[in-house]
Enzyme design. Sequence first.
Site, mmCIF file in Angstrom:
data_model
loop_
_atom_site.group_PDB
_atom_site.id
_atom_site.type_symbol
_atom_site.label_atom_id
_atom_site.label_comp_id
_atom_site.label_asym_id
_atom_site.label_seq_id
_atom_site.Cartn_x
_atom_site.Cartn_y
_atom_site.Cartn_z
ATOM 1 N N HIS A 274 56.690 14.122 28.666
ATOM 2 C CA HIS A 274 55.522 13.975 29.523
ATOM 3 C C HIS A 274 54.669 12.763 29.171
ATOM 4 O O HIS A 274 54.048 12.159 30.043
ATOM 5 C CB HIS A 274 54.669 15.245 29.421
ATOM 6 N N GLU B 149 41.463 22.988 28.951
ATOM 7 C CA GLU B 149 42.879 22.793 28.666
ATOM 8 C C GLU B 149 43.130 22.988 27.180
ATOM 9 O O GLU B 149 42.193 23.084 26.375
ATOM 10 C CB GLU B 149 43.352 21.416 29.141
ATOM 11 N N HIS C 120 55.828 18.005 27.268
ATOM 12 C CA HIS C 120 54.937 19.006 27.861
ATOM 13 C C HIS C 120 55.658 20.344 27.773
ATOM 14 O O HIS C 120 56.819 20.458 28.142
ATOM 15 C CB HIS C 120 54.612 18.667 29.315
ATOM 16 N N ARG D 3 49.989 20.875 22.173
ATOM 17 C CA ARG D 3 51.237 20.823 22.928
ATOM 18 C C ARG D 3 52.481 20.812 22.051
ATOM 19 O O ARG D 3 53.500 21.404 22.404
ATOM 20 C CB ARG D 3 51.231 19.592 23.840
ATOM 21 N N ARG E 259 48.957 13.720 21.713
ATOM 22 C CA ARG E 259 47.850 13.499 22.640
ATOM 23 C C ARG E 259 47.137 14.793 22.999
ATOM 24 O O ARG E 259 47.771 15.796 23.320
ATOM 25 C CB ARG E 259 48.387 12.864 23.928
#
Length: 513
Positions: free
Chosen positions: A337, A118, A233, A278, A372
Amino acid sequence: MTEVLDEFADRVVIVGSGLAGLMAALTLAPQPAVIVTRAALGAETSSAWAQGGIAASVGADDSAELHLADTLAAGDGLCDPAVAASIIVDAPAAIVALERAGVGFDRSGAGALSLGLEAAHSRRRIVHAKGDGSGAAIVRALVKAVANTPSITVLEAYEARRLLLSGERISGLLCATPKGMAVLPTSRVLLATGGVGGLFDSTTNPIENFGQGIALAARAGALLADMEFVQFHPTALASRRRPLALVSEAVRGEGAELVNEKGERFMASVPGAELAPRDVVARAISAEIARGGRVFLDAREALGSRFASRFPVIDALCREAGIDPSRELIPVRPAVHYHMGGVATDTKGRSSVSGLWVAGEAASTGLHGANRLASNSLLEAAVMGARAARDIAGVPASPAILPPNYAHSPAPDASLVRPIVSRHLGVLRNAGAIHGAIAALLPLAESEGQAADPAIVALLIAVFANLRTESRGAHARTDFPLKLQQTQRRTMRLKDALDIARSVIPYSFARSA
């Protein structure tokens, strides 16, 4: 008339039934515990909706040190390195504990864990269960384990409304139940209530999750930390569905590309491209949309006919919206998110209020910093839920001295708050918008109405955002686009935030006059 449920006196009370709460209850066993959950056990939790899995350095080419380096880089200078290291090093053990509890993680034909990639991870280290249905598979297994554990009592359709205090320590929990208001007398409460996505129109979270645990802790006088950092997100499925469906980062991890309506791959020149952190991707997509454009995820070449087998949940969601992701572009947009801020806790999950622990997204441990790293959320929930439970087990129950009267606590309703937050506290912020949010939210937060609790959480986000005069991680300000050379995490209590908000309002009115 408020009923006192003496049959549960002195038991540990866990609020919330996502991964952190379920892990805590199972870890406490055979010590009696009570799970209070607004919906059915495990339902309406962000954990169950998680498509990504759990980040853990279990691969042959990986290490806790590499995982930590990626976490610190994504956290943009605001992670607590010692806290992050302590949680990350426990990741492999957390995977083992979950398997013992009945979770079946995906494995290769040779029996090794299947590891996904990811964004912002330098190695394949995402452990999945049932592919992109990881959260649901994990929660189902833990719900089954809880149901088979006699020491755990589950109170469904119980909504936590207020923490009760005796002096400066916890003495009970006031709940709304199907039969009316009730009090659980207890000196030990763990809040595992999830995030704040329900404060925003565009979110991938259950819309009921507006930060109730934060509101409970804030009213009890707990320290809050880093409330301004709300992660959007980058790739929610752009549709009329509410909440928005998530198109997992793992799709980009498999090679899918972001393009605009002109077919331009606008992330190609950015370090990391589609797999940049992100906040970087979300801001880039927001910029495309702000100029009147549209953004799509193109998985046709990278996945094609394999899309449905690799991502069955996302495939079904796309088809629900009339899109065949194997042959068509997937329209996407940023949506709230995850929340990096929350109730400040130590490495054992303890808050600043005696008898109150917090774990999972409602807590701010210092692991995530300003942004995060993908799939560190379920990791933190599993590790910290278990840690908090072990710490609670070592704290003997104290006599629960209940107050003579209980505060009025209407059913919370975020409908008045949501438009304010969505307009003023989105991906890109500035002083005018933040001050507008504070001016609109303060009267609601100081009221006794249904909007009060959601407004308290939103106001805390706005006040923290007002004080951070830089752009860092998930907090981006158009009027302060640069990072400060010296920065730090910030904590404060609700009473201090209210004082700051009151001082901002005259200034914001003067500016708009």
